[in-house]
Design a protein around this motif. Sequence first.
Motif, PDB file in Angstrom:
ATOM      1  N   ASP A   1      -3.123 -28.731  -9.300  1.00 64.87           N
ATOM      2  CA  ASP A   1      -3.447 -29.859  -9.887  1.00 64.87           C
ATOM      3  C   ASP A   1      -3.443 -29.670 -11.645  1.00 64.87           C
ATOM      4  O   ASP A   1      -3.419 -30.555 -12.420  1.00 64.87           O
ATOM      5  N   VAL A   2      -3.815 -28.450 -11.800  1.00 65.42           N
ATOM      6  CA  VAL A   2      -3.664 -28.208 -13.383  1.00 65.42           C
ATOM      7  C   VAL A   2      -2.618 -26.939 -13.796  1.00 65.42           C
ATOM      8  O   VAL A   2      -2.139 -26.052 -13.079  1.00 65.42           O
TER       9      VAL A   2
ATOM     10  N   TYR B   1      -2.984 -31.824 -17.011  1.00 64.57           N
ATOM     11  CA  TYR B   1      -3.758 -32.103 -15.614  1.00 64.57           C
ATOM     12  C   TYR B   1      -3.281 -33.601 -14.933  1.00 64.57           C
ATOM     13  O   TYR B   1      -2.806 -34.200 -15.425  1.00 64.57           O
ATOM     14  N   ASN B   2      -3.387 -32.846 -13.640  1.00 63.45           N
ATOM     15  CA  ASN B   2      -2.916 -34.176 -12.543  1.00 63.45           C
ATOM     16  C   ASN B   2      -1.493 -34.796 -12.703  1.00 63.45           C
ATOM     17  O   ASN B   2      -1.361 -35.857 -12.246  1.00 63.45           O
TER      18      ASN B   2
ATOM     19  N   TYR C   1      -2.357 -27.230 -21.453  1.00 59.70           N
ATOM     20  CA  TYR C   1      -2.800 -27.387 -20.490  1.00 59.70           C
ATOM     21  C   TYR C   1      -2.218 -29.010 -20.021  1.00 59.70           C
ATOM     22  O   TYR C   1      -2.384 -29.950 -20.852  1.00 59.70           O
TER      23      TYR C   1
ATOM     24  N   VAL D   1      -2.340 -23.203 -12.372  1.00 59.77           N
ATOM     25  CA  VAL D   1      -3.870 -22.663 -12.095  1.00 59.77           C
ATOM     26  C   VAL D   1      -4.202 -23.013 -10.689  1.00 59.77           C
ATOM     27  O   VAL D   1      -4.737 -24.208 -10.636  1.00 59.77           O
ATOM     28  N   LYS D   2      -4.214 -21.964  -9.938  1.00 60.47           N
ATOM     29  CA  LYS D   2      -4.609 -22.454  -8.720  1.00 60.47           C
ATOM     30  C   LYS D   2      -6.181 -22.578  -8.464  1.00 60.47           C
ATOM     31  O   LYS D   2      -6.720 -21.867  -8.719  1.00 60.47           O
TER      32      LYS D   2
ATOM     33  N   ALA E   1      -5.300 -11.337  -5.496  1.00 66.25           N
ATOM     34  CA  ALA E   1      -4.289 -12.208  -5.800  1.00 66.25           C
ATOM     35  C   ALA E   1      -4.837 -12.838  -7.093  1.00 66.25           C
ATOM     36  O   ALA E   1      -5.966 -13.184  -7.008  1.00 66.25           O
ATOM     37  N   THR E   2      -3.919 -13.161  -7.854  1.00 67.70           N
ATOM     38  CA  THR E   2      -4.209 -13.992  -8.996  1.00 67.70           C
ATOM     39  C   THR E   2      -4.316 -15.316  -8.926  1.00 67.70           C
ATOM     40  O   THR E   2      -3.561 -15.818  -7.984  1.00 67.70           O
ATOM     41  N   ASN E   3      -4.848 -16.083  -9.726  1.00 69.52           N
ATOM     42  CA  ASN E   3      -5.085 -17.302  -9.643  1.00 69.52           C
ATOM     43  C   ASN E   3      -4.166 -18.447 -10.758  1.00 69.52           C
ATOM     44  O   ASN E   3      -4.502 -19.212 -11.025  1.00 69.52           O
ATOM     45  N   LEU E   4      -3.674 -17.472 -11.527  1.00 68.62           N
ATOM     46  CA  LEU E   4      -2.564 -17.897 -12.507  1.00 68.62           C
ATOM     47  C   LEU E   4      -1.193 -17.664 -12.194  1.00 68.62           C
ATOM     48  O   LEU E   4      -0.752 -16.403 -12.095  1.00 68.62           O
TER      49      LEU E   4
ATOM     50  N   LEU F   1      -2.779 -34.240 -21.179  1.00 65.76           N
ATOM     51  CA  LEU F   1      -2.568 -33.098 -21.952  1.00 65.76           C
ATOM     52  C   LEU F   1      -3.437 -32.431 -22.919  1.00 65.76           C
ATOM     53  O   LEU F   1      -4.018 -33.251 -23.635  1.00 65.76           O
TER      54      LEU F   1
END
Lengths: 172, 185
Positions: free
Chosen positions: A31-32, A112-113, A110, A171-172, A2-5, A123
């Motif tokens: 989170d991201v 974040y949070n 990107y 982004v996992k 599995a991908t994490n994107l 950002l």
Amino acid sequence: MATNLEFINSFEVTGTVQSLDCDNIFSDKYDVYYLTVALKESSAGNDQWIRMRLIDNTGTVITASEYDYAQLAMPANTGFYDTNRATGQNVILYGGIGYSDDTGNGGSLYVYNPNDSSSYTFLQAQAGSTVGNVLFGTKGISVHKSAETIRGINFHTTTFWGSGTVNVYGVK
Amino acid sequence: MAGSLIKVDEFTISSAVSSIILGGGSSGSSGLNASIDSTYDVYMVKYNNSGTSNDATLINSRVTVLGTPDTSANYDGAWKAIRTNTTFNNVSITNETQWTYTFGDSTGTGTSEKQSGIHYLFNFNNASEYSFMTVEQVMVNANAESKGGQGGYVHTVAQACDGIQLYASTGNIASGTFTLYGLKK
């Protein structure tokens, strides 16, 4: 494997618009987030920096003076400059996501949070654009200095976009 | 669906620690025994909410070799500090014993005085090449200033590195999630 994107959603400019809401994209699943942004003005002369605001957990675009931002502007035909910066603004005017004219642009962002109600939202962006036929690179950051849950992001211009797409990934 | 960004290691701080290691085999903080190795040429580190127990503290980094941080004076770097309230700074280091500032620049203890970013690691496991890292970060620092950093770093030793250590310049790293990914070849 599995991908994490992980792709979340895509938002496309339809018709001639000044604003593009990317709503209901942030959740407790990530989170991201990573966004690709490509927006094109509807005709020559409609040239503007791409503005951003966040969308709160009621679906309201936040217009309070809670945004800090700064970008390094890197024009191809003259010296770089760092004067695109400000604190306590009601919009992210220079967040590094670029400038849109009728030749288009491309950038990435990107976030974040955004879903963390106890944290500011951060950002960080970069883009390639043309400004009056001059290539501009930009690198920028911005912070929404209010600890609250954010569920989306609004892109807008003071002129008009005729095409463009924002893709959103976790982004996992 | 197959993907190309593969999670290799992850550590979330639940109680303050002086340092953490991503990768590094059995020395890694997660207990996953993960390493930076030849599986991927390029790795990515994502971190968010990185904060410290002491005010105005740096979070620096070092490469690890067989799980041990390399403390030799071979760390170089240069970056642009992107600042919202004043002129940007050009900053550089040469022959330091760590990559200074890379995961926290004057991290504070006030509201959201934390740092987040995306760093890419190149050639870490290649024994005949230097190790390189690019940095993209955003933060609110100990002075409540919104700030960013963009730059590049190199460790000028041709050796195989298996991880990266992050450590607080004083006190502990108090918060943050730190994730190591491989970019599939």
